[in-house]
Scaffold this motif. Structure first.
Motif, PDB file in Angstrom:
ATOM      1  N   HIS A 154      10.347  17.031   1.872  1.00  0.00           N
ATOM      2  CA  HIS A 154      10.023  18.365   1.076  1.00  0.00           C
ATOM      3  C   HIS A 154       9.986  19.278   1.846  1.00  0.00           C
ATOM      4  CE1 HIS A 154       8.377  19.884  -3.085  1.00  0.00           C
ATOM      5  NE2 HIS A 154       7.794  20.235  -2.179  1.00  0.00           N
ATOM      6  N   GLN A 155      10.397  20.232   0.637  1.00  0.00           N
ATOM      7  CA  GLN A 155      10.470  21.568   1.581  1.00  0.00           C
ATOM      8  C   GLN A 155       9.588  22.672   1.235  1.00  0.00           C
ATOM      9  OE1 GLN A 155      14.868  22.971   2.911  1.00  0.00           O
ATOM     10  NE2 GLN A 155      13.744  25.146   1.335  1.00  0.00           N
ATOM     11  N   VAL A 156       8.920  23.001   1.478  1.00  0.00           N
ATOM     12  CA  VAL A 156       8.017  24.363   1.751  1.00  0.00           C
ATOM     13  C   VAL A 156       8.361  25.572   1.558  1.00  0.00           C
ATOM     14  CG1 VAL A 156       5.580  25.485   1.011  1.00  0.00           C
ATOM     15  CG2 VAL A 156       6.246  22.566   1.324  1.00  0.00           C
ATOM     16  N   ASP A 157       8.691  27.241   0.776  1.00  0.00           N
ATOM     17  CA  ASP A 157       9.661  27.693   1.370  1.00  0.00           C
ATOM     18  C   ASP A 157       7.504  28.935   1.717  1.00  0.00           C
ATOM     19  OD1 ASP A 157      10.097  30.405   1.254  1.00  0.00           O
ATOM     20  OD2 ASP A 157      12.052  30.026   0.562  1.00  0.00           O
ATOM     21  N   LEU A 158       7.549  29.594   2.316  1.00  0.00           N
ATOM     22  CA  LEU A 158       6.063  30.647   2.826  1.00  0.00           C
ATOM     23  C   LEU A 158       6.981  31.822   3.018  1.00  0.00           C
ATOM     24  CD1 LEU A 158       4.308  28.237   5.026  1.00  0.00           C
ATOM     25  CD2 LEU A 158       4.069  28.755   2.823  1.00  0.00           C
ATOM     26  N   ARG A 159       8.233  32.136   3.101  1.00  0.00           N
ATOM     27  CA  ARG A 159       8.788  33.030   3.139  1.00  0.00           C
ATOM     28  C   ARG A 159       8.503  34.197   2.256  1.00  0.00           C
ATOM     29  NH1 ARG A 159      14.781  31.567   3.970  1.00  0.00           N
ATOM     30  NH2 ARG A 159      14.419  30.520   1.478  1.00  0.00           N
ATOM     31  N   LYS A 160       7.741  34.143   0.628  1.00  0.00           N
ATOM     32  CA  LYS A 160       7.465  35.123  -0.363  1.00  0.00           C
ATOM     33  C   LYS A 160       6.028  35.150  -0.331  1.00  0.00           C
ATOM     34  CE  LYS A 160      11.903  34.381  -2.447  1.00  0.00           C
ATOM     35  NZ  LYS A 160      12.636  35.359  -3.518  1.00  0.00           N
ATOM     36  N   ARG A 161       5.695  34.218   0.769  1.00  0.00           N
ATOM     37  CA  ARG A 161       3.893  34.742   0.487  1.00  0.00           C
ATOM     38  C   ARG A 161       3.817  35.416   1.925  1.00  0.00           C
ATOM     39  NH1 ARG A 161       2.947  28.350  -0.403  1.00  0.00           N
ATOM     40  NH2 ARG A 161       4.962  27.620  -1.964  1.00  0.00           N
ATOM     41  N   ASN A 162       2.021  36.164   1.523  1.00  0.00           N
ATOM     42  CA  ASN A 162       1.911  36.897   1.980  1.00  0.00           C
ATOM     43  C   ASN A 162       0.839  36.084   3.244  1.00  0.00           C
ATOM     44  OD1 ASN A 162       2.396  39.402   0.771  1.00  0.00           O
ATOM     45  ND2 ASN A 162       0.578  38.820  -0.467  1.00  0.00           N
ATOM     46  N   HIS A 163       0.296  34.199   3.054  1.00  0.00           N
ATOM     47  CA  HIS A 163       0.186  33.312   3.416  1.00  0.00           C
ATOM     48  C   HIS A 163       0.737  32.498   4.015  1.00  0.00           C
ATOM     49  CE1 HIS A 163      -0.964  30.724   0.697  1.00  0.00           C
ATOM     50  NE2 HIS A 163      -0.715  31.819  -0.025  1.00  0.00           N
ATOM     51  N   PHE A 207      -1.022  23.663  -0.048  1.00  0.00           N
ATOM     52  CA  PHE A 207      -1.842  22.299   0.035  1.00  0.00           C
ATOM     53  C   PHE A 207      -1.241  21.357  -0.336  1.00  0.00           C
ATOM     54  CE2 PHE A 207      -3.836  26.426  -1.034  1.00  0.00           C
ATOM     55  CZ  PHE A 207      -5.198  26.287  -0.506  1.00  0.00           C
ATOM     56  N   PHE A 208      -1.797  19.908   0.057  1.00  0.00           N
ATOM     57  CA  PHE A 208      -0.960  18.532  -0.506  1.00  0.00           C
ATOM     58  C   PHE A 208      -2.190  18.384  -1.225  1.00  0.00           C
ATOM     59  CE2 PHE A 208      -2.851  18.738   3.973  1.00  0.00           C
ATOM     60  CZ  PHE A 208      -3.039  17.332   4.019  1.00  0.00           C
ATOM     61  N   ARG A 209      -1.946  17.042  -1.404  1.00  0.00           N
ATOM     62  CA  ARG A 209      -2.708  15.736  -1.650  1.00  0.00           C
ATOM     63  C   ARG A 209      -1.897  14.262  -1.643  1.00  0.00           C
ATOM     64  NH1 ARG A 209      -3.717  15.421  -7.820  1.00  0.00           N
ATOM     65  NH2 ARG A 209      -1.622  14.115  -8.027  1.00  0.00           N
ATOM     66  N   VAL A 210      -2.604  13.721  -0.672  1.00  0.00           N
ATOM     67  CA  VAL A 210      -2.484  12.271  -0.865  1.00  0.00           C
ATOM     68  C   VAL A 210      -3.290  11.238  -1.321  1.00  0.00           C
ATOM     69  CG1 VAL A 210      -0.766  12.728   1.220  1.00  0.00           C
ATOM     70  CG2 VAL A 210      -3.490  12.086   1.944  1.00  0.00           C
ATOM     71  N   LEU A 215       0.734  -1.140  -0.069  1.00  0.00           N
ATOM     72  CA  LEU A 215       0.156  -0.105  -0.119  1.00  0.00           C
ATOM     73  C   LEU A 215       1.297   1.081   0.034  1.00  0.00           C
ATOM     74  CD1 LEU A 215      -2.895  -0.974   2.648  1.00  0.00           C
ATOM     75  CD2 LEU A 215      -3.197  -0.563   0.507  1.00  0.00           C
ATOM     76  N   THR A 216       1.125   2.096  -1.292  1.00  0.00           N
ATOM     77  CA  THR A 216       1.781   2.907  -1.192  1.00  0.00           C
ATOM     78  C   THR A 216       1.046   4.585  -1.074  1.00  0.00           C
ATOM     79  OG1 THR A 216       3.401   2.108  -2.821  1.00  0.00           O
ATOM     80  CG2 THR A 216       3.597   4.112  -2.531  1.00  0.00           C
ATOM     81  N   VAL A 217       2.038   5.165  -0.428  1.00  0.00           N
ATOM     82  CA  VAL A 217       0.925   7.140  -0.166  1.00  0.00           C
ATOM     83  C   VAL A 217       1.355   7.649  -0.659  1.00  0.00           C
ATOM     84  CG1 VAL A 217       0.487   8.471   1.503  1.00  0.00           C
ATOM     85  CG2 VAL A 217      -0.388   6.221   2.466  1.00  0.00           C
ATOM     86  N   GLN A 218       1.034   8.073  -2.347  1.00  0.00           N
ATOM     87  CA  GLN A 218       1.469   9.411  -3.352  1.00  0.00           C
ATOM     88  C   GLN A 218       1.409  10.652  -3.240  1.00  0.00           C
ATOM     89  OE1 GLN A 218       0.867   8.276  -6.927  1.00  0.00           O
ATOM     90  NE2 GLN A 218       2.017   5.983  -7.205  1.00  0.00           N
ATOM     91  N   TRP A 219       1.988  11.660  -2.978  1.00  0.00           N
ATOM     92  CA  TRP A 219       2.342  13.033  -2.806  1.00  0.00           C
ATOM     93  C   TRP A 219       2.254  14.059  -3.340  1.00  0.00           C
ATOM     94  CZ3 TRP A 219       1.488  14.799   2.634  1.00  0.00           C
ATOM     95  CH2 TRP A 219       1.304  13.828   3.816  1.00  0.00           C
ATOM     96  N   MET A 220       1.201  14.987  -3.138  1.00  0.00           N
ATOM     97  CA  MET A 220       1.597  16.213  -3.999  1.00  0.00           C
ATOM     98  C   MET A 220       1.615  17.151  -3.272  1.00  0.00           C
ATOM     99  SD  MET A 220      -0.844  18.444  -6.649  1.00  0.00           S
ATOM    100  CE  MET A 220      -1.612  18.689  -5.225  1.00  0.00           C
ATOM    101  N   VAL A 221       2.871  17.923  -3.095  1.00  0.00           N
ATOM    102  CA  VAL A 221       2.767  18.938  -2.190  1.00  0.00           C
ATOM    103  C   VAL A 221       3.404  20.548  -2.025  1.00  0.00           C
ATOM    104  CG1 VAL A 221       4.508  19.955   0.014  1.00  0.00           C
ATOM    105  CG2 VAL A 221       4.031  17.671  -0.164  1.00  0.00           C
ATOM    106  N   ASP A 222       1.785  21.108  -2.514  1.00  0.00           N
ATOM    107  CA  ASP A 222       2.428  22.230  -2.779  1.00  0.00           C
ATOM    108  C   ASP A 222       2.419  22.664  -4.516  1.00  0.00           C
ATOM    109  OD1 ASP A 222       2.435  25.100  -2.115  1.00  0.00           O
ATOM    110  OD2 ASP A 222       4.499  25.477  -2.535  1.00  0.00           O
ATOM    111  N   GLU A 223       1.518  21.613  -4.934  1.00  0.00           N
ATOM    112  CA  GLU A 223       1.664  21.292  -6.467  1.00  0.00           C
ATOM    113  C   GLU A 223       2.801  21.234  -6.876  1.00  0.00           C
ATOM    114  OE1 GLU A 223      -1.244  22.487  -7.337  1.00  0.00           O
ATOM    115  OE2 GLU A 223      -2.038  23.438  -5.135  1.00  0.00           O
ATOM    116  N   ASN A 224       3.621  20.409  -6.240  1.00  0.00           N
ATOM    117  CA  ASN A 224       4.378  19.647  -7.311  1.00  0.00           C
ATOM    118  C   ASN A 224       4.208  17.914  -7.414  1.00  0.00           C
ATOM    119  OD1 ASN A 224       6.283  21.691  -7.815  1.00  0.00           O
ATOM    120  ND2 ASN A 224       6.323  22.275  -5.296  1.00  0.00           N
TER     121      ASN A 224
END
Length: 204
Positions: free
Chosen positions: A71-80, A84-87, A55-64
């Motif tokens: 996985h690395q998500v950079d929020l420093r240049k965002r206003n919020h 988002f993620f999908r499993v 059983l494999t959980v496949q990910w999408m993180v921050d539209e990737n």
């Protein structure tokens, strides 16, 4: 179970080849041939019968799409401070036992638990869901096993993570394990549970 079956099959195959008329006259070359036959039979036959499903959980993180590892998500240049993620949960089997196990998982309503830690610095929100997936609590997502189709999606959860006073960085682990209302189903030798993403590093 598969390894024990391989050892037993190897021993049985080797013993049976010794029963071939005239095999005792083959000499060292005959021992090599019978040994190779026993190895091939012992390695392949149990795998076709006893190999555990995956059983494999496949990910999408921050539209990737199809990210893996940490996985690395950079929020420093965002206003919020939300991303988002999908499993998606996929099932795979290569043996009769694997097919029977996944069939039983579906019947017994087994699921894969995706647990996020820590949760005191982040909030999980549900955006959409298919296949009966659910947000059990702020830290746990349940992905049910709902189909027996090979390499087909069992269930999917689409959500977001909103950080809360995490400081400069937030390291979120995302462990996946088998869950069920029937305790014996959660034995790890019944199934291999794999997650593409083991953690998310958030930069704020």
């Amino acid at each position: 179970m598969e390894f024990s079956a391989q050892l037993l099959t190897f021993w049985v195959a080797f013993s049976l080849t010794k029963l071939i008329p005239g095999s005792d006259e083959w000499g060292p070359a005959g021992d090599i041939v019978t040994g190779l036959i026993a190895i091939v039979v012992g390695a392949t036959l149990p795998a076709l019968i006893f190999a555990a499903p995956t059983l494999t959980v496949q990910w999408m993180v921050d539209e990737n799409e199809r990210v893996s590892g940490v996985h690395q998500v950079d929020l420093r240049k965002r206003n919020h401070q939300e991303f988002f993620f999908r499993v998606q949960l996929f099932g795979h089997f290569d043996s009769l036992a694997g097919w029977l196990i996944l069939r039983n998982f579906k019947k017994r309503q087994a699921f894969v638990r995706v647990e996020f830690t820590p949760t005191d610095s982040a909030r999980i929100k549900r955006q959409s869901v298919t296949g009966g997936a659910s947000l059990v609590s702020n830290e746990i997502i349940a992905l049910p096993t709902t189909t027996l189709a090979q390499d087909d999606q069992h269930s999917m959860f689409y959500g977001s993570i909103k950080t809360v006073s995490a400081g400069p960085t937030l390291d979120v682990t995302t462990s996946a394990s088998l869950g069920s209302n029937h305790r014996w189903l959660t034995r790890t030798f019944f199934v291999n549970v794999h997650s593409d993403v083991s953690g998310i590093k958030v930069l704020e």
